[in-house]
Design a protein around this motif. Sequence first.
Motif, short mmCIF file in Angstrom:
data_model
loop_
_atom_site.label_atom_id
_atom_site.label_comp_id
_atom_site.label_asym_id
_atom_site.label_seq_id
_atom_site.Cartn_x
_atom_site.Cartn_y
_atom_site.Cartn_z
N GLU A 1 22.29 4.25 38.29
CA GLU A 1 23.23 3.20 38.76
C GLU A 1 24.36 2.55 37.86
O GLU A 1 23.72 2.48 36.66
N SER A 7 24.79 5.41 41.95
CA SER A 7 24.92 4.27 43.00
C SER A 7 25.80 3.15 42.57
O SER A 7 25.77 3.00 41.28
N GLU A 48 25.35 0.27 47.21
CA GLU A 48 24.52 -0.70 47.44
C GLU A 48 25.05 -1.71 47.92
O GLU A 48 26.21 -2.31 47.43
N ASP A 60 20.20 -3.56 49.14
CA ASP A 60 19.84 -4.13 47.87
C ASP A 60 19.20 -5.29 48.04
O ASP A 60 19.04 -6.12 48.99
#
Length: 723
Positions: A497, A554, A588, A618
């Motif tokens: 992420e 992400s 997300e 999320d």
Amino acid sequence: MGADLDPLEKKLRSLERRLQREKTARENAESLLLLKADELYNSLLFSQQSQKKLELALWASQESFWDWQASHDIIDIRAFTLNSESESTWSGTPIDLMALVHEDDLENLQFQWSMALHGGRERIELSFRMSIQGQLQWVRLRGRVLKRGSSGEALQIVGTTRDITQQREAEQSFQLMASAFANSREPMLVLSPSLSINECNEAFVKLVGAPDKMACINLNLNDLLKGEKVNTNSLEHKKQLRFESVIVPRVGEHTAVDISVSVFDNYLEASSSLIATMRDISERKRNEARLKQLALYDELTGLNNRSALRDIFQQLFDSHGDFLVVFIDLDGFKAINDTAGHEKGDIELQRVAALLTASFGPFGDVARWGGDEFIAVLSKQNIKWAVEKSEALIRLIEEDVVVTNKVELKLSASIGIAKFPEHNDSIEGVVQCADAAMYHAKKLGKGQVNVYEDGLYERMSQQVSMVNDLRKAIEKNLLDYYIQGKYDLQGNLKGGEVLCRWISGLHGVVPPLVFIPIAEAHDLDCQIGLQALEAACDYIAMMEAQQGESIPLSINISVNQMLDTDFPAQATKICNDSSVRTNMIELELTESIFIRDEKAALAALNSLREVGFRLSLDDFGSGFSSLSYLRNFHFEVVKVDRSLVKDIHNNSKANALFCGLVAMLNRLQIEIVVEGVEQESYLPFMENADVNLMQGFYFDKPMPYDQFLARHTNLSDTFPSRK
């Protein structure tokens, strides 16, 4: 004794007497001839003088003499000058003359000439146009028949001609002016020096609503004006005036007019006349009023705007009195505006404006500061009273509920109060204090009233400084983007992420929990999202270049950006520019997007899925409606919120809830990422619940790209490549 004379002597004496008689007779004849010669000479001189006088008279009157005789059918025209030697003449037949006459005037001239020749008419008088030296000029011809024949035909006609071109042009100009006066769309008047109306046109008659022109004659202009009137003393001195006034008609509405009055000296009469013209400026006045309305009042709410508020502040400041500034900011307005639409948002603003006017209007002035912010300025009121009024206002604002897409939205307000000069002795300063108090009220939980306290403005100034510093950091690409890995139960790296970090030169290390809400509140979140996507694409491209393969990454996308219709195209372009496949990027988002506008959210998510992006929900489990969103839309990934992971190794209820959610998601065939895995003791519970991926400090913390890559030198051993 006579007998004594001889015959010869007698004869001589007789001859002498005869000669003497003849001499005397001759002398008498010569004397008579000389007298007659003198008389004839004097007559000739008189005739020449008379002719000269006639010629001078003709020259002075700009007349030319002409003569026609039937015997030779020639018209002789002589134009006299002061010097007879330079007089000009023209000779020709009547046909030659008519050849020079304008075709429109020829028929009348032929008729008049025929009537003089054969019709017994003694006089000729007419005007016509003829070509003289190549130019068309007006000529007046007068004549009289002097002789006629036995059959009554004219034998001789004499007369005068004159060039009347200038006279005709003057007459035409006068007619045009008279026509312009009568037909002008602008009201026009001829006035006496005492302003009595002597003449007017139809436009003026219509302006004053009179039945006809005669109803206006002899009226006094000043009696028809409301406001400024004609100042005769000033007009006499300046000879011309121009001013604005209002005409009061007999019926109908008053009309604003621009009036010009000029003195016209009439040399044919002893007195002067006045010429007045008017112009209807009603539309201009209405436009000026509208511009003033726009300049000083808010178009939507009708309240004072900032410009008007500045004048209000200045008047209060100049009066040296104290006053309160009440700063009102609406809570929840953006959600209503975005979800229910701008039209509903405008209605709510108008409703709030009416409530503000009813609450504070009788005691001061109310203005729209901008957007959903308002200010009330109250003179000679105490703070306690203002707080009570503000609390009552909040309750009134909260009474209305907006329902859209089965979601109830309620408007509220945060209110800050500051006093001049107690809290600040400048206009700008006291407004800033009230603004700071309002922001503090928002921090207290919104729907609150807060009175300014010392030091509050300084703290708010620091926040403003942070906003400006953040904006500069975004513009100059000074934000950092770290990577935190996602791992499976065996500890293999499966993804990562990209997380934004900000190290400010002014404010040091600023946590995301601090600067991300600031960015969203000041419309900076979309720029951060695009930069995060660019960073993710750069990292993927560099991983592939350095190690042959990469992991999917992400990024977090704000609600504002997700609902932006341009975002799918922007995101696709960023990936294409970096030669990164869109399925390597996971977006997300939180469930707040559905609260804002569920229909628009579904459309936006479908657009992103169509171009290949993976979508992740999320913070799952932290809200109230997550399950319904899973039913209405298919997410590839769900990230379980860290609040559901906490204490699962110590709390049986927490563990049961966590396992139940994971089981449900597995049955829905949704990939699961659990956040907040910070202890090794969590791992058995993750394995028991059949969790796919984990993310947390147990595995790693967010770190710069180079450190992250150095830690994972052989990516191919830790995850399968996505195709």
